[in-house]
Design a protein around this motif. Structure first.
Motif, PDB file in Angstrom:
ATOM      1  N   HIS A  27     -14.866   2.142   5.606  1.00 50.96           N
ATOM      2  CA  HIS A  27     -13.872   2.387   4.565  1.00 50.96           C
ATOM      3  C   HIS A  27     -12.494   2.140   5.150  1.00 50.96           C
ATOM      4  N   ILE A  28     -11.647   1.557   4.370  1.00 56.36           N
ATOM      5  CA  ILE A  28     -10.289   1.305   4.845  1.00 56.36           C
ATOM      6  C   ILE A  28      -9.290   1.908   3.873  1.00 56.36           C
ATOM      7  N   PHE A  29      -8.436   2.811   4.365  1.00 55.95           N
ATOM      8  CA  PHE A  29      -7.292   3.341   3.642  1.00 55.95           C
ATOM      9  C   PHE A  29      -7.630   3.728   2.205  1.00 55.95           C
ATOM     10  N   PRO A  30      -8.222   4.852   2.003  1.00 57.80           N
ATOM     11  CA  PRO A  30      -8.607   5.271   0.644  1.00 57.80           C
ATOM     12  C   PRO A  30      -7.407   5.332  -0.309  1.00 57.80           C
ATOM     13  N   SER A  31      -7.702   5.352  -1.536  1.00 63.01           N
ATOM     14  CA  SER A  31      -6.667   5.303  -2.571  1.00 63.01           C
ATOM     15  C   SER A  31      -5.704   6.467  -2.457  1.00 63.01           C
ATOM     16  N   LEU A  32      -4.422   6.161  -2.485  1.00 60.85           N
ATOM     17  CA  LEU A  32      -3.413   7.224  -2.435  1.00 60.85           C
ATOM     18  C   LEU A  32      -3.451   8.078  -3.686  1.00 60.85           C
ATOM     19  N   LEU A  64      -5.977  10.613  -3.014  1.00 63.44           N
ATOM     20  CA  LEU A  64      -5.502  11.501  -1.952  1.00 63.44           C
ATOM     21  C   LEU A  64      -4.522  12.515  -2.494  1.00 63.44           C
TER      22      LEU A  64
END
Lengths: 302, 118
Positions: free
Chosen positions: A3-8, A11
């Motif tokens: 997984h790369i940089f989940p949705s802000l 978050l």
């Protein structure tokens, strides 16, 4: 799965939600009937005197006293927990002075919140022989009272005038200072006979000082009876030197519950405790009582 | 560590993140990033010592950020059987905590913060 940089967006919502829940680091409702069981965040029950895990299933019984046990209690005793089937009993035989449960928090807390239920003995009468103070709760950093360089807070209850009731006080050692004496706080903390057999929920708070000269250490205690929906502040102290001792730890680290009764009791007297909870955020929400999952184990990063 | 990097990257990669993840074969790392692998063991009891079944756990919540007290990034990880997770992050120091989630959405206690330098 990578997984790369989940949705802000996600978050942000999760972060807002997580701030509304107390960060409970330890909770024991004694349902395991095993005070040696591993607990989250390093907390452990330490030395004790005349304490035992008790139940009313099927009748008054001790099921743990420094080890598994199965011993019937006195006929007619009511050792009903306020939640579940087990609680921690503090036994004060008539004329005896001492029942105490120590604990080690497992780490240092710059700010700490502690909450628990406590049942006033059904035959509670405050002892008359002076000095009349009973220990209620103690909290320290590196050592109790004169045994450490850091601060110790001791909450007490004394005889209220010439009655059988109690008033609430505190005493403390500031960092590097001798005992500051007892300070009156709250009259008729327990009324006798009116409050006999009632459960109260207690919340304790202590904050260490920012540094050795800031004099901004604080402590507070709230209480609500079982039939009350909100807590009442019954004592506070502010502007104290609760700085960390020179050799640490950097915060509150250990304590004891109940303890020495200077006047003792005229009759066998049993206090019950349940739902002992520790947090580094506020525990003043009375509905936040659920026993939470322990943290995952073996957490590693490579 | 410059935490502006993941925010910008997150916006660029919003579409893929809404999709959940990229494929397992995606081993390429952007300049200045590295991959970490986190592992853990499901909790077997509650804070009061009572036992908990694996079926009571719905997943995990992973927190990370630049200091132990500032973990603004949160990842929901589904599945009680999941015990490993890979994450690509900018190089530098990063701290992690993780908690288990119950089926009804109640969050368990978090682990202590774990430090790592990428």
């Amino acid at each position: 799965m990578r997984h790369i940089f989940p949705s802000l967006i996600v978050l942000g919502l999760l972060s807002l939600g997580s701030t509304t829940q107390a960060e409970i680091t330890f909770l024991d409702s004694f349902e395991s009937a095993d005070m040696s069981a591993p607990h989250g965040n390093g907390f452990r029950w330490a030395g004790n005197n005349r304490t035992a895990v008790v139940t009313m299933d099927p009748g008054p019984r001790e099921v743990w006293r420094n080890g598994p046990r199965d011993v019937s209690g006195p006929a007619g005793a009511d050792w009903s927990a306020i939640d579940g089937a087990h609680s921690l009993a503090f036994f004060y035989p008539a004329g005896e002075f001492w029942s105490e449960q120590r604990f080690n928090l497992g780490r240092a807390y710059p700010e700490i919140w502690i909450r628990y239920w406590l049942r006033v003995p059904s035959n509670f009468r405050h002892g008359h022989t002076p000095p009349t103070n009973n220990k209620f709760f103690a909290l320290w950093m590196d050592g109790y009272s004169q045994h450490g360089d850091g601060p110790t807070i001791v909450w007490n209850f004394w005889r209220q005038g010439q009655t059988d009731s109690s008033r609430f006080t505190y005493s403390l050692n500031e960092t590097g200072q001798p005992d500051g004496g007892h300070h009156a706080h709250y009259d008729f903390f327990i009324r006798s006979p009116e409050d006999q057999g009632r459960w109260m929920q207690v919340v304790l708070y202590a904050k260490m000082s920012t540094n050795a000269t800031s004099m901004d250490g604080e402590s507070r205690i709230w209480r609500r009876w079982e039939d009350e929906s909100e807590f009442t502040l019954i004592g506070q102290t502010t502007g104290k030197n609760f700085s960390a001792p020179p050799n640490g730890p950097n915060g509150w680290h250990a304590g004891y519950i109940m303890g020495w009764s200077n006047p003792a009791y005229a009759e066998d007297t049993v206090w019950l405790l349940d739902g002992f909870t520790v947090s580094d955020t506020s525990l003043l929400d009375p509905n936040d009582t659920r026993s939470r999952l322990s943290p995952p184990g073996g957490f590693q990063v490579q | 560590m410059d935490w502006r990097i993941p925010r910008i990257a997150a916006l660029v990669l919003l579409a893929s993140s809404l999709g959940g993840c990229i494929g397992d074969g995606g081993g390429e790392s952007a300049v200045g990033t590295a991959t970490v692998t986190l592992t853990w063991v499901a909790p077997t009891h509650r804070a009061d010592g009572s036992a908990v079944a694996l079926s009571d756990i719905s997943g995990y919540r992973l927190y990370y950020g630049p200091t132990p007290d500032h973990l603004p990034h949160v990842v929901e990880i589904e599945g009680q059987d999941t015990t490993t997770y890979e994450l690509e992050l900018p190089v530098g120091s990063v701290y992690f905590r993780i908690s288990a989630m119950e089926s009804d959405g109640t969050e368990g206690m978090k682990t202590e913060a774990l430090a790592h330098r990428l």
